[in-house]
Each structure stands twice: as structure tokens, then as C-alpha cells.
Design a protein around this motif. Structure first.
Motif, PDB file in Angstrom:
ATOM      1  N   VAL A   8       0.743  -1.180   0.066  1.00 60.38           N
ATOM      2  CA  VAL A   8      -0.168  -0.023  -0.083  1.00 60.38           C
ATOM      3  C   VAL A   8       0.955   1.511   0.100  1.00 60.38           C
ATOM      4  O   VAL A   8       0.894   2.303  -0.921  1.00 60.38           O
ATOM      5  CB  VAL A   8      -0.957  -0.077   1.281  1.00 60.38           C
ATOM      6  N   ALA A   9       1.842   1.423   1.106  1.00 61.69           N
ATOM      7  CA  ALA A   9       2.485   2.521   1.029  1.00 61.69           C
ATOM      8  C   ALA A   9       3.772   2.167   2.206  1.00 61.69           C
ATOM      9  O   ALA A   9       3.404   1.417   2.922  1.00 61.69           O
ATOM     10  CB  ALA A   9       1.729   3.683   1.489  1.00 61.69           C
ATOM     11  N   VAL A  10       4.834   2.872   1.924  1.00 62.32           N
ATOM     12  CA  VAL A  10       5.946   2.955   2.822  1.00 62.32           C
ATOM     13  C   VAL A  10       6.814   3.905   2.990  1.00 62.32           C
ATOM     14  O   VAL A  10       6.708   5.006   1.958  1.00 62.32           O
ATOM     15  CB  VAL A  10       6.859   1.802   2.208  1.00 62.32           C
ATOM     16  N   MET A  11       7.465   4.349   3.942  1.00 64.80           N
ATOM     17  CA  MET A  11       8.348   5.378   4.229  1.00 64.80           C
ATOM     18  C   MET A  11       9.744   5.057   4.460  1.00 64.80           C
ATOM     19  O   MET A  11       9.939   4.208   5.478  1.00 64.80           O
ATOM     20  CB  MET A  11       7.806   6.291   5.336  1.00 64.80           C
ATOM     21  N   ARG A  12      10.591   5.479   4.042  1.00 58.78           N
ATOM     22  CA  ARG A  12      12.279   5.189   4.163  1.00 58.78           C
ATOM     23  C   ARG A  12      12.611   6.246   5.244  1.00 58.78           C
ATOM     24  O   ARG A  12      12.536   7.520   4.793  1.00 58.78           O
ATOM     25  CB  ARG A  12      13.005   5.124   3.204  1.00 58.78           C
ATOM     26  N   PHE A  13      12.801   6.074   6.421  1.00 67.24           N
ATOM     27  CA  PHE A  13      12.872   6.958   7.336  1.00 67.24           C
ATOM     28  C   PHE A  13      14.225   7.632   7.172  1.00 67.24           C
ATOM     29  O   PHE A  13      14.502   8.961   7.654  1.00 67.24           O
ATOM     30  CB  PHE A  13      13.291   6.318   8.992  1.00 67.24           C
ATOM     31  N   SER A  14      15.052   7.295   6.511  1.00 66.50           N
ATOM     32  CA  SER A  14      16.478   7.990   6.350  1.00 66.50           C
ATOM     33  C   SER A  14      16.262   9.145   5.492  1.00 66.50           C
ATOM     34  O   SER A  14      16.928  10.089   5.504  1.00 66.50           O
ATOM     35  CB  SER A  14      17.535   6.837   5.621  1.00 66.50           C
ATOM     36  N   SER A  15      15.305   9.221   4.459  1.00 66.13           N
ATOM     37  CA  SER A  15      15.051  10.283   3.607  1.00 66.13           C
ATOM     38  C   SER A  15      13.754  11.003   3.792  1.00 66.13           C
ATOM     39  O   SER A  15      13.458  12.015   3.440  1.00 66.13           O
ATOM     40  CB  SER A  15      14.956   9.792   2.047  1.00 66.13           C
ATOM     41  N   GLY A  16      12.833  10.175   4.419  1.00 63.01           N
ATOM     42  CA  GLY A  16      11.468  10.697   4.761  1.00 63.01           C
ATOM     43  C   GLY A  16      10.764  10.492   3.500  1.00 63.01           C
ATOM     44  O   GLY A  16       9.476  10.966   3.394  1.00 63.01           O
ATOM     45  N   ASN A  17      11.101   9.846   2.520  1.00 62.45           N
ATOM     46  CA  ASN A  17      10.472   9.679   1.373  1.00 62.45           C
ATOM     47  C   ASN A  17       9.343   8.482   1.390  1.00 62.45           C
ATOM     48  O   ASN A  17       9.550   7.568   2.095  1.00 62.45           O
ATOM     49  CB  ASN A  17      11.476   9.175   0.202  1.00 62.45           C
ATOM     50  N   ALA A  18       8.287   8.907   0.890  1.00 63.80           N
ATOM     51  CA  ALA A  18       7.062   7.924   0.787  1.00 63.80           C
ATOM     52  C   ALA A  18       7.121   7.514  -0.702  1.00 63.80           C
ATOM     53  O   ALA A  18       7.075   8.108  -1.708  1.00 63.80           O
ATOM     54  CB  ALA A  18       5.948   8.551   1.302  1.00 63.80           C
ATOM     55  N   TYR A  19       6.361   6.110  -0.614  1.00 58.37           N
ATOM     56  CA  TYR A  19       6.035   5.267  -2.003  1.00 58.37           C
ATOM     57  C   TYR A  19       4.790   4.691  -1.817  1.00 58.37           C
ATOM     58  O   TYR A  19       4.415   4.344  -0.435  1.00 58.37           O
ATOM     59  CB  TYR A  19       7.269   4.418  -1.962  1.00 58.37           C
ATOM     60  N   TYR A  20       4.090   4.827  -2.785  1.00 56.86           N
ATOM     61  CA  TYR A  20       2.582   4.310  -2.865  1.00 56.86           C
ATOM     62  C   TYR A  20       2.289   3.510  -3.893  1.00 56.86           C
ATOM     63  O   TYR A  20       2.787   3.405  -5.037  1.00 56.86           O
ATOM     64  CB  TYR A  20       1.675   5.590  -2.832  1.00 56.86           C
ATOM     65  N   ALA A  21       1.281   2.591  -3.639  1.00 55.46           N
ATOM     66  CA  ALA A  21       0.807   2.015  -4.799  1.00 55.46           C
ATOM     67  C   ALA A  21      -0.030   2.890  -5.479  1.00 55.46           C
ATOM     68  O   ALA A  21      -0.688   3.575  -5.259  1.00 55.46           O
ATOM     69  CB  ALA A  21       0.037   0.627  -3.955  1.00 55.46           C
ATOM     70  N   ASP A  22      -0.146   2.617  -7.055  1.00 61.89           N
ATOM     71  CA  ASP A  22      -0.909   3.184  -7.991  1.00 61.89           C
ATOM     72  C   ASP A  22      -2.380   3.316  -7.381  1.00 61.89           C
ATOM     73  O   ASP A  22      -2.919   4.367  -7.628  1.00 61.89           O
ATOM     74  CB  ASP A  22      -0.809   2.798  -9.325  1.00 61.89           C
ATOM     75  N   SER A  23      -2.821   2.214  -6.792  1.00 61.71           N
ATOM     76  CA  SER A  23      -4.100   2.209  -6.513  1.00 61.71           C
ATOM     77  C   SER A  23      -4.472   3.243  -5.521  1.00 61.71           C
ATOM     78  O   SER A  23      -5.749   3.761  -5.262  1.00 61.71           O
ATOM     79  CB  SER A  23      -4.522   0.960  -6.144  1.00 61.71           C
TER      80      SER A  23
END
Length: 126
Positions: free
Chosen positions: A47-62
Motif C-alpha cells: 500500500v505505502a511505505v516510508m524510508r526513514f533515512s530520507s523521509g520519502n514515501a512510496y505508494y501503490a498506484d491504486s
């Protein structure tokens, strides 16, 4: 590490809901933490994830544009804000943690995560 997820419930189409996940131990700056979900009869999906080192978030297209993952470092808690919910969002939502950085190509892979919460059910009625 134990992950305590909460916030699920029964809502209607178009409603919003927030999930939270609190690890039993302090997460490090290099951790990767996120959410997966599993609908009845289906595989667990990213669904979604965050990499704490960068604070970047990534999401599923849905869910892109509707869901927002965030973190409160002081509370050591991860959140998932879900807006404009649809019936197809109905699933058990699991939070997941890896205490190190997950490479970009593996963020969607459930096997990359070490620890899992017990799941919280989100039901969206039409």
C-alpha cells in the motif's frame, strides 16, 4: 519488535479513516516502515511505505493521491491517512517494519520486512 496497529473500522464510500502503528521499540533513522493490505481471497499487497533515512514515501498506484503515510518521530508512530475510500479498499491492513533501509526495487515485497503488526480491518461499504 511488536507492532500495534489500530484505527480500522466500518465506513462508507468516500469517507476517510486513519490507521496508526506503534512499534514496541524505538525505530532507527535507517528503518523502513509501511502498510500492506490483504483482501479476502487475495494476496497481501503493498500500500505505502516510508524510508526513514530520507523521509520519502512510496505508494501503490491504486492509492496514490488518496492515501498519505506519515510518521510522528516523537511518538514513534506511523500513520496512514486514507481519504476517498472505495469498496475495493476493504481489507485487513498490516503495518510492517524493517530496521534497515529497504532498497527501492524491494519496497513492494512483503518478504523484505522483518516485523508485522496483527492487522486491522477496514471495511468500506458501497
Amino acid at each position: 519488535v511488536q507492532l500495534q496497529a489500530s484505527g480500522g473500522g466500518l465506513v462508507q464510500t468516500g469517507d476517510s479513516l486513519s490507521l496508526s502503528c506503534a512499534p514496541s521499540e524505538r525505530t532507527s533513522r535507517t528503518s523502513t516502515m509501511g502498510w500492506f493490505r490483504q483482501a479476502p481471497g487475495k494476496e497481501r499487497e503493498f500500500v505505502a511505505v516510508m524510508r526513514f533515512s530520507s523521509g520519502n514515501a512510496y505508494y501503490a498506484d491504486s492509492v496514490k493521491g488518496r492515501f498519505t503515510i506519515s510518521r510522528d518521530n516523537a511518538k514513534n508512530t506511523l500513520y496512514l491517512r486514507m481519504n476517498s475510500l472505495k469498496p475495493e479498499d476493504t481489507a485487513v491492513y498490516y503495518c510492517a517494519l524493517r530496521r534497515s533501509q529497504v532498497i527501492l526495487s524491494n519496497l513492494h515485497n512483503a518478504d523484505a520486512y522483518e516485523y508485522w503488526g496483527q492487522g486491522t480491518l477496514v471495511t468500506v461499504s458501497s
